[in-house]
Write a protein that holds these residues in place. Structure first.
Motif, short mmCIF file in Angstrom:
data_model
loop_
_atom_site.label_atom_id
_atom_site.label_comp_id
_atom_site.label_asym_id
_atom_site.label_seq_id
_atom_site.Cartn_x
_atom_site.Cartn_y
_atom_site.Cartn_z
N PHE A 35 0.87 -1.17 0.00
CA PHE A 35 0.00 0.00 0.00
C PHE A 35 0.91 1.22 0.00
N PRO A 36 0.81 2.11 -0.99
CA PRO A 36 1.80 3.19 -1.14
C PRO A 36 1.69 4.28 -0.08
N VAL A 37 2.75 5.04 0.04
CA VAL A 37 2.80 6.14 0.99
C VAL A 37 1.96 7.30 0.46
N ARG A 38 1.51 8.14 1.37
CA ARG A 38 0.80 9.35 0.98
C ARG A 38 1.79 10.41 0.51
N THR A 39 1.35 11.30 -0.36
CA THR A 39 2.16 12.41 -0.81
C THR A 39 1.65 13.69 -0.17
N GLY A 40 2.51 14.72 -0.16
CA GLY A 40 2.12 16.00 0.40
C GLY A 40 2.16 15.98 1.92
N LYS A 41 1.72 17.09 2.52
CA LYS A 41 1.70 17.23 3.97
C LYS A 41 0.52 16.44 4.53
N CYS A 42 0.79 15.60 5.51
CA CYS A 42 -0.23 14.70 6.05
C CYS A 42 -0.82 15.17 7.37
N PHE A 43 -0.12 16.05 8.07
CA PHE A 43 -0.65 16.58 9.33
C PHE A 43 0.11 17.85 9.70
N VAL A 56 -6.97 14.56 6.70
CA VAL A 56 -7.58 13.30 6.28
C VAL A 56 -8.90 13.50 5.55
N SER A 57 -9.13 14.70 5.01
CA SER A 57 -10.31 14.86 4.16
C SER A 57 -10.03 14.23 2.80
N ALA A 58 -11.06 13.98 2.04
CA ALA A 58 -10.91 13.25 0.78
C ALA A 58 -9.94 13.95 -0.17
N GLU A 59 -10.02 15.28 -0.24
CA GLU A 59 -9.15 16.00 -1.18
C GLU A 59 -7.71 16.11 -0.69
N GLU A 60 -7.47 15.77 0.58
CA GLU A 60 -6.11 15.85 1.11
C GLU A 60 -5.36 14.52 1.03
N ILE A 61 -6.05 13.46 0.69
CA ILE A 61 -5.42 12.14 0.67
C ILE A 61 -5.01 11.78 -0.76
N GLU A 257 -11.45 8.64 3.72
CA GLU A 257 -11.28 9.89 4.44
C GLU A 257 -11.57 9.70 5.93
N GLY A 258 -11.01 10.59 6.72
CA GLY A 258 -11.21 10.53 8.16
C GLY A 258 -10.17 9.67 8.86
N LEU A 259 -10.31 9.63 10.19
CA LEU A 259 -9.41 8.82 11.00
C LEU A 259 -9.96 7.40 11.15
N ARG A 260 -9.09 6.47 11.35
CA ARG A 260 -9.46 5.11 11.72
C ARG A 260 -9.27 4.98 13.24
N TYR A 261 -9.86 3.96 13.83
CA TYR A 261 -9.57 3.68 15.24
C TYR A 261 -9.30 2.19 15.39
N ILE A 262 -8.41 1.90 16.31
CA ILE A 262 -8.01 0.51 16.54
C ILE A 262 -8.24 0.17 18.00
N THR A 263 -8.83 -0.98 18.25
CA THR A 263 -9.00 -1.51 19.59
C THR A 263 -8.26 -2.84 19.66
N LYS A 264 -7.46 -2.97 20.68
CA LYS A 264 -6.66 -4.17 20.84
C LYS A 264 -6.68 -4.57 22.31
N GLU A 265 -6.64 -5.84 22.55
CA GLU A 265 -6.71 -6.35 23.92
C GLU A 265 -5.62 -5.72 24.78
N ASN A 266 -6.02 -5.26 25.99
CA ASN A 266 -5.09 -4.66 26.95
C ASN A 266 -4.40 -3.41 26.44
N ASP A 267 -5.10 -2.64 25.62
CA ASP A 267 -4.52 -1.42 25.08
C ASP A 267 -5.58 -0.32 25.10
N PHE A 268 -5.15 0.92 24.85
CA PHE A 268 -6.08 2.03 24.70
C PHE A 268 -6.79 1.93 23.36
N LEU A 269 -7.88 2.67 23.22
CA LEU A 269 -8.46 2.87 21.89
C LEU A 269 -7.69 4.01 21.25
#
Length: 328
Positions: A35-43, A56-61, A257-269
């Motif tokens: 999966f390729p890297v993003r181009t431009g400023k990401c944050f 992370v808006s559609a036009e920024e990705i 677009e937008g953020l993803r969230y990850i939940t993992k056992e014994n970890d923060f969201l």
């Protein structure tokens, strides 16, 4: 042994190049599933306690291309004939004036250019190992967003003799959600078996700061940089089409677009986005399965120490067709 083609020419019959195996793989290519890297400023980092502002808006990705590496062996009767075969390939490549197809039999086709130096190492007795790095500048990242799959229960799920609870029939199949995954989709339905998860315990390095110093060592107190967590996972699928579909589902998920969230056992969201893509290595196609290793960096936007799965008054987990409801 699979056949490989460049601009329609079979590498074996046209140039005497037999496919070898990439490191950790039983295929001659690597990088084709990354999966390729993003181009431009990401944050943007505002330098305060609010952390970073992800773009992370559609036009920024937007995404760069990916490298595809092929390894093979030129086979000839003599050293000079091996050299002739290599130069025949080089001359043909020199006549390319646009993207050309590189095809791996039964695996796919990619529109590429030859990116860099072609490495050739003469082994002896007419054999020469050759490594070609292609660049696919425009990658097909289409796919279907993964979802949690209904799981059939042979004990309770019967079309002819349904079981009723509170005068309502049970649905055929149910989602047995374990609470761990990405965007509420369980790791197993993403096609992932987590092997390692690192970088979430430590504190990222402090950012550089400008200062003036004369007699003593200078310093400036700065905030830490964004946290990056490395996730390593195993992909096991029953066949190549299922393997490719699982990867394309991940392409779709992480280019959304937008953020993803990850939940993992014994970890923060953790809310995160993927700016550096992911690498798929050690791809092995076996008789009844395809196995590979996926590794990616998650750039954390925020971590939620307290999170849980919504339950009813009897402490039963509330499950929707998309999975559990996460509360923070």
């Amino acid at each position: 042994m699979k056949n490989y083609f460049l601009n329609g020419k079979n590498l074996k019959t046209a140039y005497g190049i037999t496919a070898l195996q990439a490191e950790g793989s039983n295929l001659a290519i690597s990088g084709a599933w990354d999966f390729p890297v993003r181009t431009g400023k990401c944050f943007h980092d505002w330098g305060d306690d609010d952390g970073i502002e992800p773009y992370v808006s559609a036009e920024e990705i937007r995404f760069a291309g990916r490298d595809i590496v092929f390894v093979g062996m030129v086979s000839a009767a003599t050293e000079k004939q091996a050299l002739v075969s290599c130069y025949k390939l080089y001359n043909d490549i020199g006549r390319f004036n646009s993207l050309v197809p590189f095809e791996a039999e039964g695996l796919g086709k990619w529109m590429v250019i030859v990116k860099s130096e072609i490495k050739a190492e003469y082994i002896g007795s007419g054999y020469c190992k050759i490594t070609i790095t292609f660049r696919e500048p425009v990658c097909d990242l289409s796919g279907i967003l993964p979802t949690n799959k209904l799981e059939y229960n042979p004990v309770t799920d019967h079309l002819d003799n349904p079981i009723y609870i509170n005068n309502q029939p049970l649905h055929i199949g149910s989602i047995n959600f374990d609470g761990y995954g990405i965007d509420g989709v369980m790791f197993r339905n993403l096609g992932l078996i987590i092997l390692d998860f690192t970088g979430h315990f430590g504190r990222p390095a402090a950012k550089d700061g400008e200062y003036n110093s004369y007699q003593n060592e200078g310093f400036k107190i700065t905030r830490h940089s964004a946290r990056e967590i490395t996730m390593k996972a195993l992909i096991v699928q029953p066949g190549y089409e299922a393997f490719r579909a699982a990867l394309k589902g991940l392409y779709k998920l992480f280019s959304k677009e937008g953020l993803r969230y990850i939940t993992k056992e014994n970890d923060f969201l953790r809310d995160f986005f993927v700016k550096d893509g992911f690498a798929v290595s050690d791809v092995n196609i076996e008789a009844k399965r395809v196995v590979a290793v996926l590794e990616m960096k998650l750039t954390e936007a925020k971590a939620w120490q307290n999170w849980s799965i919504l339950t009813d008054a009897n402490n039963n987990e509330i499950v929707t067709e998309l999975g559990n409801i996460i509360i923070t």
